[in-house]
Design a protein around this motif. Sequence first.
Motif, PDB file in Angstrom:
ATOM      1  N   UNK A 196       7.169  -0.591  -7.164  1.00 16.33           N
ATOM      2  CA  UNK A 196       6.536   0.514  -6.452  1.00 16.33           C
ATOM      3  C   UNK A 196       5.167   0.770  -7.055  1.00 16.33           C
ATOM      4  N   UNK A 197       4.161   1.005  -6.205  1.00 14.81           N
ATOM      5  CA  UNK A 197       2.829   1.285  -6.707  1.00 14.81           C
ATOM      6  C   UNK A 197       2.047   2.076  -5.674  1.00 14.81           C
ATOM      7  N   UNK A 198       0.777   2.318  -5.974  1.00 16.98           N
ATOM      8  CA  UNK A 198      -0.117   3.012  -5.055  1.00 16.98           C
ATOM      9  C   UNK A 198      -1.224   2.052  -4.642  1.00 16.98           C
ATOM     10  N   UNK A 199      -1.745   2.246  -3.433  1.00 19.56           N
ATOM     11  CA  UNK A 199      -2.864   1.432  -2.955  1.00 19.56           C
ATOM     12  C   UNK A 199      -3.725   2.261  -2.005  1.00 19.56           C
ATOM     13  N   UNK A 200      -5.020   2.046  -2.084  1.00 21.59           N
ATOM     14  CA  UNK A 200      -5.921   2.634  -1.104  1.00 21.59           C
ATOM     15  C   UNK A 200      -5.829   1.831   0.187  1.00 21.59           C
ATOM     16  N   UNK A 201      -6.067   2.454   1.350  1.00 19.37           N
ATOM     17  CA  UNK A 201      -6.026   1.712   2.614  1.00 19.37           C
ATOM     18  C   UNK A 201      -6.910   0.467   2.609  1.00 19.37           C
ATOM     19  N   UNK A 202      -8.083   0.566   1.991  1.00 21.37           N
ATOM     20  CA  UNK A 202      -8.974  -0.597   1.947  1.00 21.37           C
ATOM     21  C   UNK A 202      -8.338  -1.751   1.177  1.00 21.37           C
ATOM     22  N   UNK A 203      -7.610  -1.441   0.111  1.00 23.03           N
ATOM     23  CA  UNK A 203      -6.931  -2.478  -0.670  1.00 23.03           C
ATOM     24  C   UNK A 203      -5.808  -3.113   0.142  1.00 23.03           C
ATOM     25  N   UNK A 204      -5.084  -2.294   0.912  1.00 22.29           N
ATOM     26  CA  UNK A 204      -4.025  -2.847   1.769  1.00 22.29           C
ATOM     27  C   UNK A 204      -4.610  -3.790   2.813  1.00 22.29           C
ATOM     28  N   UNK A 205      -5.760  -3.412   3.369  1.00 23.19           N
ATOM     29  CA  UNK A 205      -6.412  -4.280   4.361  1.00 23.19           C
ATOM     30  C   UNK A 205      -6.841  -5.596   3.716  1.00 23.19           C
ATOM     31  N   UNK A 206      -7.366  -5.550   2.484  1.00 17.67           N
ATOM     32  CA  UNK A 206      -7.766  -6.772   1.775  1.00 17.67           C
ATOM     33  C   UNK A 206      -6.581  -7.693   1.543  1.00 17.67           C
ATOM     34  N   UNK A 207      -5.454  -7.117   1.161  1.00 20.89           N
ATOM     35  CA  UNK A 207      -4.257  -7.927   0.932  1.00 20.89           C
ATOM     36  C   UNK A 207      -3.744  -8.532   2.233  1.00 20.89           C
ATOM     37  N   UNK A 208      -3.754  -7.741   3.307  1.00 21.15           N
ATOM     38  CA  UNK A 208      -3.291  -8.237   4.610  1.00 21.15           C
ATOM     39  C   UNK A 208      -4.183  -9.369   5.116  1.00 21.15           C
ATOM     40  N   UNK A 209      -5.471  -9.301   4.782  1.00 26.37           N
ATOM     41  CA  UNK A 209      -6.428 -10.305   5.267  1.00 26.37           C
ATOM     42  C   UNK A 209      -6.431 -11.582   4.432  1.00 26.37           C
ATOM     43  N   UNK A 210      -5.883 -11.531   3.216  1.00 27.81           N
ATOM     44  CA  UNK A 210      -5.922 -12.679   2.313  1.00 27.81           C
ATOM     45  C   UNK A 210      -4.816 -13.668   2.683  1.00 27.81           C
ATOM     46  N   UNK A 211      -5.196 -14.736   3.356  1.00 27.07           N
ATOM     47  CA  UNK A 211      -4.217 -15.709   3.848  1.00 27.07           C
ATOM     48  C   UNK A 211      -3.594 -16.539   2.727  1.00 27.07           C
ATOM     49  N   UNK A 212      -4.163 -16.474   1.523  1.00 24.53           N
ATOM     50  CA  UNK A 212      -3.614 -17.259   0.416  1.00 24.53           C
ATOM     51  C   UNK A 212      -2.379 -16.604  -0.196  1.00 24.53           C
ATOM     52  N   UNK A 213      -2.130 -15.336   0.140  1.00 26.07           N
ATOM     53  CA  UNK A 213      -0.989 -14.620  -0.435  1.00 26.07           C
ATOM     54  C   UNK A 213       0.257 -14.898   0.396  1.00 26.07           C
ATOM     55  N   UNK A 214       1.293 -15.417  -0.256  1.00 30.86           N
ATOM     56  CA  UNK A 214       2.541 -15.705   0.430  1.00 30.86           C
ATOM     57  C   UNK A 214       3.546 -14.570   0.309  1.00 30.86           C
ATOM     58  N   UNK A 215       3.500 -13.852  -0.805  1.00 31.30           N
ATOM     59  CA  UNK A 215       4.485 -12.801  -1.039  1.00 31.30           C
ATOM     60  C   UNK A 215       3.946 -11.801  -2.052  1.00 31.30           C
ATOM     61  N   UNK A 216       4.439 -10.551  -1.959  1.00 33.57           N
ATOM     62  CA  UNK A 216       4.152  -9.519  -2.958  1.00 33.57           C
ATOM     63  C   UNK A 216       5.416  -9.153  -3.734  1.00 33.57           C
ATOM     64  N   UNK A 217       6.427  -9.999  -3.675  1.00 39.75           N
ATOM     65  CA  UNK A 217       7.686  -9.730  -4.382  1.00 39.75           C
ATOM     66  C   UNK A 217       7.427  -9.536  -5.873  1.00 39.75           C
ATOM     67  N   UNK A 218       8.157  -8.589  -6.493  1.00 40.97           N
ATOM     68  CA  UNK A 218       9.282  -7.796  -5.970  1.00 40.97           C
ATOM     69  C   UNK A 218       8.868  -6.431  -5.414  1.00 40.97           C
ATOM     70  N   UNK A 219       7.609  -6.272  -5.016  1.00 44.84           N
ATOM     71  CA  UNK A 219       7.124  -4.982  -4.522  1.00 44.84           C
ATOM     72  C   UNK A 219       7.915  -4.545  -3.292  1.00 44.84           C
ATOM     73  N   UNK A 220       8.383  -3.267  -3.303  1.00 46.92           N
ATOM     74  CA  UNK A 220       9.168  -2.745  -2.178  1.00 46.92           C
ATOM     75  C   UNK A 220       8.517  -1.536  -1.520  1.00 46.92           C
ATOM     76  N   UNK A 221       7.817  -0.714  -2.323  1.00 38.38           N
ATOM     77  CA  UNK A 221       7.205   0.499  -1.786  1.00 38.38           C
ATOM     78  C   UNK A 221       5.745   0.602  -2.224  1.00 38.38           C
ATOM     79  N   UNK A 222       4.915   1.057  -1.311  1.00 40.24           N
ATOM     80  CA  UNK A 222       3.520   1.362  -1.614  1.00 40.24           C
ATOM     81  C   UNK A 222       3.210   2.751  -1.088  1.00 40.24           C
ATOM     82  N   UNK A 223       2.623   3.586  -1.938  1.00 43.01           N
ATOM     83  CA  UNK A 223       2.175   4.908  -1.510  1.00 43.01           C
ATOM     84  C   UNK A 223       0.677   4.841  -1.256  1.00 43.01           C
ATOM     85  N   UNK A 224       0.269   5.267  -0.066  1.00 40.47           N
ATOM     86  CA  UNK A 224      -1.145   5.240   0.304  1.00 40.47           C
ATOM     87  C   UNK A 224      -1.876   6.406  -0.353  1.00 40.47           C
TER      88      UNK A 224
END
Length: 434
Positions: A196-224
């Motif tokens: 579980x962690x926190x992320x800014x919306x801009x950081x979430x967009x960067x992660x969603x756009x990064x095609x090299x990322x296959x997984x964020x395991x074991x992450x289950x929750x993100x607080x915006x």
Amino acid sequence: MSLLRLLVEHPLADGEPLVHTLDASLTKGEIVDRVEAEATKLNVGAGQPAPIVADGVDALIAMFACWRAGAIFVPINPRQPRAVIDDTVRSMSSLAPPPGSAIVQWTSGTTGRPKPVTRTHDGYLEIIDRVLEPLRAKPGSRTGPPSPNLIPVSMALNAGIYNALFGLRAGAPLVMMDGFDTSNFVTLVGRHQIRSTVLAPAAMAMLSDDTSIESLAPLRYVRSITAPLSLFQARRFTARFGVTVLNGYGQAETGEVIGWTAADAKQHPGKLGAVGRPHPGVEIRIDDPDGDRVGELLVKPPSTAVDLAPDRLTADGFVRTGDLARVDDDGFVWLEGRLSDLINRGGLKVYPEEVEEVLVATPGVREAAVVGAPDERLGEVPVAFVAGETDSDLEAVCRRHLVPYKVPVRFEWVDRLPRSETGKVLRRELAARL
């Protein structure tokens, strides 16, 4: 109590790692020694504001050093232009914080110049505990050492300070990032088994756009945090990584007052997009609701900033947030935008966020913001500022999803939207262009 105690009374032993970075780890003893050394170097008197231009571990140590010396921590982002830093440092001479102050922070400045907000040690601790207490293990439940608290946001911002102190208050070690980078984030999540962690919306967009990322395991929750999160971006992030995104709500003056618990997330998956329910001890109400139950959100937390302006308070002690919201039958709060951003088109209300959701869901549209433009006949009309590239007819898209009076009268294309350092759109700059 002084917030310094969160460090010196942390349950980890002096020889155990307390702070991790991408390249190193520092024990509790090493952090305490550095704090003592920095405190002797501070050229500021007790009870006086100490402007600190630093980030990451250096900012964490400087913060505790200020409190060790009896000074007030005033964080300044080193990534700001030099002129802004110099102006901020000069403005410190005019501040007169009340006795017992711990931190001077700044409002986001989305509708005007940022304003200083002073926090006391006890007041800041109350803000942390109102969120932490419901999360503590119940008697008889299985317990273990707290997992590390990842801080993927600048320590010059309230979000960084709050989450660092939150982790220490929970007895957890900290994992700190010096600037957000998608590859480093994935590495630290995996290395420290962050769930579980926190992320800014801009950081979430960067992660969603990064095609090299296959997984964020074991992450289950993100607080915006830091800025409003669009429902589109939340759903996109969850679909990409299978991580539940939880909103929350607070202001510099009140701290977090509304949020989610893990239990609520499991029991109410259909509430995605709400900012949660009030934390224990927090009262809320909607002022002057319309037919859709939308009105200004008023909150009454156990404590507020000591320098809260009198005109922000109602006669019975509620804080006027300036945000429009509604509360559903289950007690979940849904934000509808800023009261100052509401567009009155000939007596009909246009909520910019509703229009923006339609626009950013259009393929090729990277970001969008809607502001009111003066109109001789109707008073004001909506105009959309859009960034990205698309072949879609945006007016036709809006007409398919919105009632006619909510459709922007024109669409202005920009390279990017102006934003504050916390990621909030500076609508006043867009309005000035009109």
